[in-house]
Design an enzyme around this catalytic site. Structure first.
Site, PDB file in Angstrom:
ATOM      1  N   ASN A  90       0.515  -1.195  -0.110  1.00  0.00           N
ATOM      2  CA  ASN A  90      -0.580   0.362  -0.094  1.00  0.00           C
ATOM      3  C   ASN A  90       0.558   1.797   0.180  1.00  0.00           C
ATOM      4  O   ASN A  90       0.434   1.888  -0.939  1.00  0.00           O
ATOM      5  CB  ASN A  90      -1.092  -0.158   0.945  1.00  0.00           C
ATOM      6  CG  ASN A  90      -2.171  -1.362   1.095  1.00  0.00           C
ATOM      7  OD1 ASN A  90      -1.739  -2.310   1.155  1.00  0.00           O
ATOM      8  ND2 ASN A  90      -3.493  -1.164   1.249  1.00  0.00           N
ATOM      9  N   MET A 120      -6.826   3.072   1.114  1.00  0.00           N
ATOM     10  CA  MET A 120      -5.851   3.016   0.706  1.00  0.00           C
ATOM     11  C   MET A 120      -4.470   3.069   0.731  1.00  0.00           C
ATOM     12  O   MET A 120      -3.824   3.687   1.502  1.00  0.00           O
ATOM     13  CB  MET A 120      -6.019   1.272  -0.290  1.00  0.00           C
ATOM     14  CG  MET A 120      -7.187   0.012   0.006  1.00  0.00           C
ATOM     15  SD  MET A 120      -7.113  -0.512   1.371  1.00  0.00           S
ATOM     16  CE  MET A 120      -8.965  -1.600   0.909  1.00  0.00           C
ATOM     17  N   CYS A 121      -4.321   2.931  -0.635  1.00  0.00           N
ATOM     18  CA  CYS A 121      -3.076   3.455  -1.065  1.00  0.00           C
ATOM     19  C   CYS A 121      -2.230   5.054  -0.711  1.00  0.00           C
ATOM     20  O   CYS A 121      -1.246   5.537  -0.508  1.00  0.00           O
ATOM     21  CB  CYS A 121      -2.590   3.333  -2.724  1.00  0.00           C
ATOM     22  SG  CYS A 121      -1.759   0.899  -2.799  1.00  0.00           S
ATOM     23  N   VAL A 122      -2.929   6.031  -1.088  1.00  0.00           N
ATOM     24  CA  VAL A 122      -3.355   7.164  -0.819  1.00  0.00           C
ATOM     25  C   VAL A 122      -3.286   7.187   0.789  1.00  0.00           C
ATOM     26  O   VAL A 122      -2.066   8.135   1.167  1.00  0.00           O
ATOM     27  CB  VAL A 122      -4.425   8.040  -1.393  1.00  0.00           C
ATOM     28  CG1 VAL A 122      -4.408   9.870  -1.092  1.00  0.00           C
ATOM     29  CG2 VAL A 122      -3.951   8.191  -3.576  1.00  0.00           C
ATOM     30  N   THR A 125      -0.071   6.251   2.253  1.00  0.00           N
ATOM     31  CA  THR A 125       0.979   6.890   2.085  1.00  0.00           C
ATOM     32  C   THR A 125       1.419   8.432   2.564  1.00  0.00           C
ATOM     33  O   THR A 125       2.779   8.923   2.689  1.00  0.00           O
ATOM     34  CB  THR A 125       1.454   7.436   0.174  1.00  0.00           C
ATOM     35  OG1 THR A 125       1.044   5.362   0.311  1.00  0.00           O
ATOM     36  CG2 THR A 125       2.873   7.981   0.021  1.00  0.00           C
TER      37      THR A 125
END
Length: 186
Positions: A90, A120-122, A125
């Site tokens: 992620n 998720m990934c946003v 991060t």
């Protein structure tokens, strides 16, 4: 909003595979247009753009490296960028080449994070970036996600997940959550 000339735009997983019905119902049909506005503004200002691509290791995933869905969507496919990070998890901070080393090597402290999937990934991060001491801004309307099922039959709509991400990031002190217009004007 006022950003340093070195502020980096981090564009997460804007890939064709997220158009696959596999993912289910999505929110924010304007996400790609807003991502395009950010990319255009960053390119016009000569600020650094980082593209991130998820290379899934899950068999049959629309984001698998051997799948047409692994390709970046047209809105970012030809975007001028200084770095392409590929990842399997992620966070863009666990990809290759190393994002943190690249940012730190250039003295970049401000990040604008957009892309797919919001929660998720946003979010992952942005949370990591905040924990690492970067000044993070997330234009939430330049992200989108999908409905998601959880334990015990709980199901949240994509819009609910996006609102939760906004609260988690801004309320939790990880990032400033704004709109694309707040970032680029208009």
């Amino acid at each position: 909003m006022d950003f340093d000339d070195t502020a980096a735009l981090i564009v997460i997983d804007v890939q064709r595979g997220f158009d696959d019905p596999y993912w289910g119902q999505r929110d924010n049909p304007d996400a790609e247009a807003n991502i395009g506005r950010l990319v255009g503004a960053w390119a016009d200002a000569g600020r650094p753009i980082v593209l991130v691509r998820h290379d899934s290791r899950t068999p049959g995933s629309p984001l698998a490296p051997d799948s047409p869905g692994n390709a970046l969507k047209p809105v970012v496919a030809d975007a001028p960028h200084e770095l392409l990070v590929t990842k399997h998890v992620n966070s863009a901070f666990y990809g290759e080449p190393g994002l943190q080393a690249w940012l730190d090597g250039r003295g970049i402290r401000q990040l604008v994070v957009c892309g797919i999937q919001t929660n998720m990934c946003v979010e992952t991060t942005a949370r990591m970036a905040g924990n690492l001491g970067y000044e993070v801004t997330v234009p939430i309307d330049a992200t989108h996600t999908f409905d998601l099922a959880g334990p015990g039959g709980i199901r949240l709509a994509a819009a609910e997940l996006a609102r939760a991400t906004a609260v988690n990031l801004d309320g939790g002190g990880f990032a400033r959550v704004v709109s694309t217009s707040d970032v680029v004007g208009g």
